[in-house]
Design a protein around this motif. Sequence first.
Motif, short mmCIF file in Angstrom:
data_model
loop_
_atom_site.label_atom_id
_atom_site.label_comp_id
_atom_site.label_asym_id
_atom_site.label_seq_id
_atom_site.Cartn_x
_atom_site.Cartn_y
_atom_site.Cartn_z
N ALA A 105 -8.94 -5.77 -1.06
CA ALA A 105 -10.08 -5.48 -1.94
C ALA A 105 -9.84 -4.21 -2.73
N ASP A 106 -9.25 -3.22 -2.08
CA ASP A 106 -8.93 -1.98 -2.79
C ASP A 106 -7.90 -2.23 -3.89
N ALA A 107 -6.96 -3.14 -3.62
CA ALA A 107 -5.92 -3.45 -4.61
C ALA A 107 -6.50 -4.10 -5.85
N ILE A 108 -7.51 -4.97 -5.69
CA ILE A 108 -8.05 -5.66 -6.86
C ILE A 108 -9.16 -4.85 -7.55
N ASN A 109 -9.24 -3.58 -7.19
CA ASN A 109 -10.05 -2.63 -7.97
C ASN A 109 -9.18 -1.42 -8.29
N ASP A 110 -7.90 -1.66 -8.53
CA ASP A 110 -6.92 -0.58 -8.69
C ASP A 110 -7.24 0.32 -9.89
N SER A 111 -7.77 -0.27 -10.95
CA SER A 111 -8.08 0.53 -12.14
C SER A 111 -9.40 1.28 -12.03
N HIS A 112 -10.18 0.96 -11.00
CA HIS A 112 -11.51 1.55 -10.80
C HIS A 112 -12.45 1.21 -11.95
N GLU A 137 -3.62 -7.29 -11.35
CA GLU A 137 -2.66 -8.38 -11.17
C GLU A 137 -1.45 -7.92 -10.37
N TYR A 138 -0.93 -6.76 -10.71
CA TYR A 138 0.25 -6.23 -10.03
C TYR A 138 -0.06 -5.94 -8.56
N ARG A 139 -1.18 -5.24 -8.30
CA ARG A 139 -1.49 -4.87 -6.92
C ARG A 139 -1.87 -6.08 -6.07
N ALA A 140 -2.53 -7.06 -6.67
CA ALA A 140 -2.93 -8.24 -5.91
C ALA A 140 -1.71 -8.98 -5.37
N GLU A 141 -0.66 -9.09 -6.19
CA GLU A 141 0.56 -9.76 -5.75
C GLU A 141 1.23 -8.98 -4.61
N ARG A 142 1.18 -7.68 -4.70
CA ARG A 142 1.82 -6.86 -3.67
C ARG A 142 1.08 -6.93 -2.33
N GLN A 143 -0.23 -7.14 -2.37
CA GLN A 143 -1.02 -7.13 -1.13
C GLN A 143 -1.49 -8.52 -0.71
N ARG A 144 -0.97 -9.57 -1.35
CA ARG A 144 -1.41 -10.93 -1.08
C ARG A 144 -1.21 -11.33 0.39
N LYS A 145 -0.22 -10.74 1.05
CA LYS A 145 0.11 -11.11 2.44
C LYS A 145 -1.07 -10.93 3.38
N HIS A 146 -1.95 -9.98 3.08
CA HIS A 146 -3.08 -9.71 3.98
C HIS A 146 -4.09 -10.85 3.99
N ILE A 147 -4.21 -11.56 2.85
CA ILE A 147 -5.08 -12.74 2.81
C ILE A 147 -4.30 -13.98 3.23
N GLU A 148 -3.06 -14.07 2.82
CA GLU A 148 -2.21 -15.21 3.14
C GLU A 148 -2.07 -15.39 4.65
N ARG A 149 -2.00 -14.26 5.36
CA ARG A 149 -1.84 -14.30 6.82
C ARG A 149 -3.02 -15.00 7.49
N LEU A 198 -0.66 -19.51 -0.71
CA LEU A 198 -1.80 -18.91 -1.38
C LEU A 198 -1.46 -18.67 -2.84
N ASN A 199 -2.27 -19.28 -3.72
CA ASN A 199 -2.14 -19.04 -5.15
C ASN A 199 -3.26 -18.10 -5.60
N ILE A 200 -2.88 -17.01 -6.27
CA ILE A 200 -3.88 -16.09 -6.80
C ILE A 200 -4.06 -16.42 -8.28
N ILE A 201 -5.28 -16.77 -8.64
CA ILE A 201 -5.59 -17.19 -10.01
C ILE A 201 -6.62 -16.23 -10.62
N PHE A 202 -6.28 -15.57 -11.70
CA PHE A 202 -7.22 -14.72 -12.42
C PHE A 202 -7.89 -15.54 -13.52
N THR A 203 -9.20 -15.60 -13.50
CA THR A 203 -9.94 -16.40 -14.47
C THR A 203 -10.93 -15.51 -15.22
N GLU A 204 -10.77 -15.47 -16.54
CA GLU A 204 -11.64 -14.60 -17.35
C GLU A 204 -13.00 -15.28 -17.55
N ILE A 205 -14.04 -14.48 -17.50
CA ILE A 205 -15.40 -15.02 -17.71
C ILE A 205 -16.09 -14.29 -18.85
#
Length: 512
Positions: free
Chosen positions: A450-457, A487-499, A505-512
């Motif tokens: 969660a911290d990774a996918i708010n990397d830009s704050h 996007e960069y940080r999510a890929e690096r930390q994906r293992k924590h959710i994948e485990r 696990l496919n990470i998909i960013f969808t713009e709204i």
Amino acid sequence: MLLERIGLIDIGSNTIRLVIFEIDEHFTMFQVQNIKTPARLFQYLDKKKKMSQTGIDVLIKVLKSFKSVADQYQVSVLMPVATAAIRQSTNRDDIIAQVRKKTGIEMLLLPEEKEAFYGNYAVLHTTQFPSGITIDIGGGSTEVTYYENKELQQYHSFPFGVVTLKQMFFDGKEHNDPKAIKKMQEFVKDQFKSIKWLSKKQVPIVAMGGSARSIANVHQRQVNYRLAGVHGYRMYKNDLQRTLDLFQSLSIPQLQNLDGLSRDRTDLIIPANVVFNTLFDEVKAPVFLFSNKGLREGIVMEYLNNKYENKAFSVFNIAAQSVSRIAASYHTLAHVAQQRVKLVDMLYEELCRLGIFEKNPEMEKLLHFGSYLYYLGQFVETGASSQHTFYIISNSDLDGISHKERVSIALLASFKNRSLVNQYLLGFTDWYTVTQIDQLQSLGGIIKFADAINDSHMEVIQDIKINKTKNGHNLVLYYKGDILAEEYRAERQRKHIERLLSGKLNIIFTEI
């Protein structure tokens, strides 16, 4: 921002203490000065309860010294409060007049019910149990209260304390004389039995004051307790008996060298321990715990709540307030922490929906606090954020949070990898089952992701969904704005959710 600097002089029967609190905009009470002297004013009362001029002179000398310290700190409010020794003096009006004339200090003489009220007020606002018994044993009196659903129901002030018990039963005798101890036990037992609302209440007992703190400190040394601080520390019947047996087995010189015991309490610690043991038996208490907040803190808390319209301290939101204050103390950015909590909640809800976790309100509370305080130790040093975070949280007094919960929050907030969790758990392994440790590691991984996918704050992630596929899962992150960092940080930390999920696990960013 500094709101106030408050000086409180606690004029007790055994000790006189000056505590100076700095209050910031979050109502955090920082102790910037805490000095005491074992004046033992009670010894200057004669049989008719008149204080000698020698005792009054001792009091005036101490107050002059403490007032000069308070002046040096430029306190905005000075609160000099007197308890049993002055209250029980037949010449108290003369004492107050002499103090006023020679020091300029106007002492506030606390009635018995107000002394009991303030100690209870501090406990209600800093401990987690909704109902309980409080005890504050001083030099010349012992205040006991009963509260239910965070409301004071009963109080009583007993006209004995550690100094008076020593005078009554140990005059001319050794501090550990067996016959004197037995007589004292019988006396205290009869005193407690005379108060019918104490009998078999079967609620926790919360002890405050210097004698209680000394007993807790000694017990922690005896069992090699790894955490710092006694606030919220728990003891049971066999623990109280263990410390009493230890104190009885030692001479005064040995007690003076006993780790954890204040040297000026060596001849008074047995009476205090006997009182606690006896009350434990009378109440049939399930647990005996300690509060480092008492009379002094209660006075200041009530003053702040009255002045700031009950915005300073809550009786029902204690843990959250405590977490918020420690976060602010280490310059945690509130909006970043709040977004991290929001993202953790989304992930946790989805994982519960998929059956990975079973919803658990207590675990959710720890998860919220852990995610809010995540890596607060980076304020000390970025390169060792995890280590500093675990140490700070696990060794901080967090009001309304048990010691085990404190360690759990520290493990979640400091999560970096599983090997570090195991390192931090050394000395605490008997507190947790293997399943609990595995769950804490998994939840720590969620916080890290969660911290990774708010990397830009910049709070770009608006919603999260996890969908099962033929080969695994899609983690869909709905966003607004620029997601380059995320996007960069999510890929690096994906293992924590994948485990936690089987398959790919496919990470998909969808713009709204």
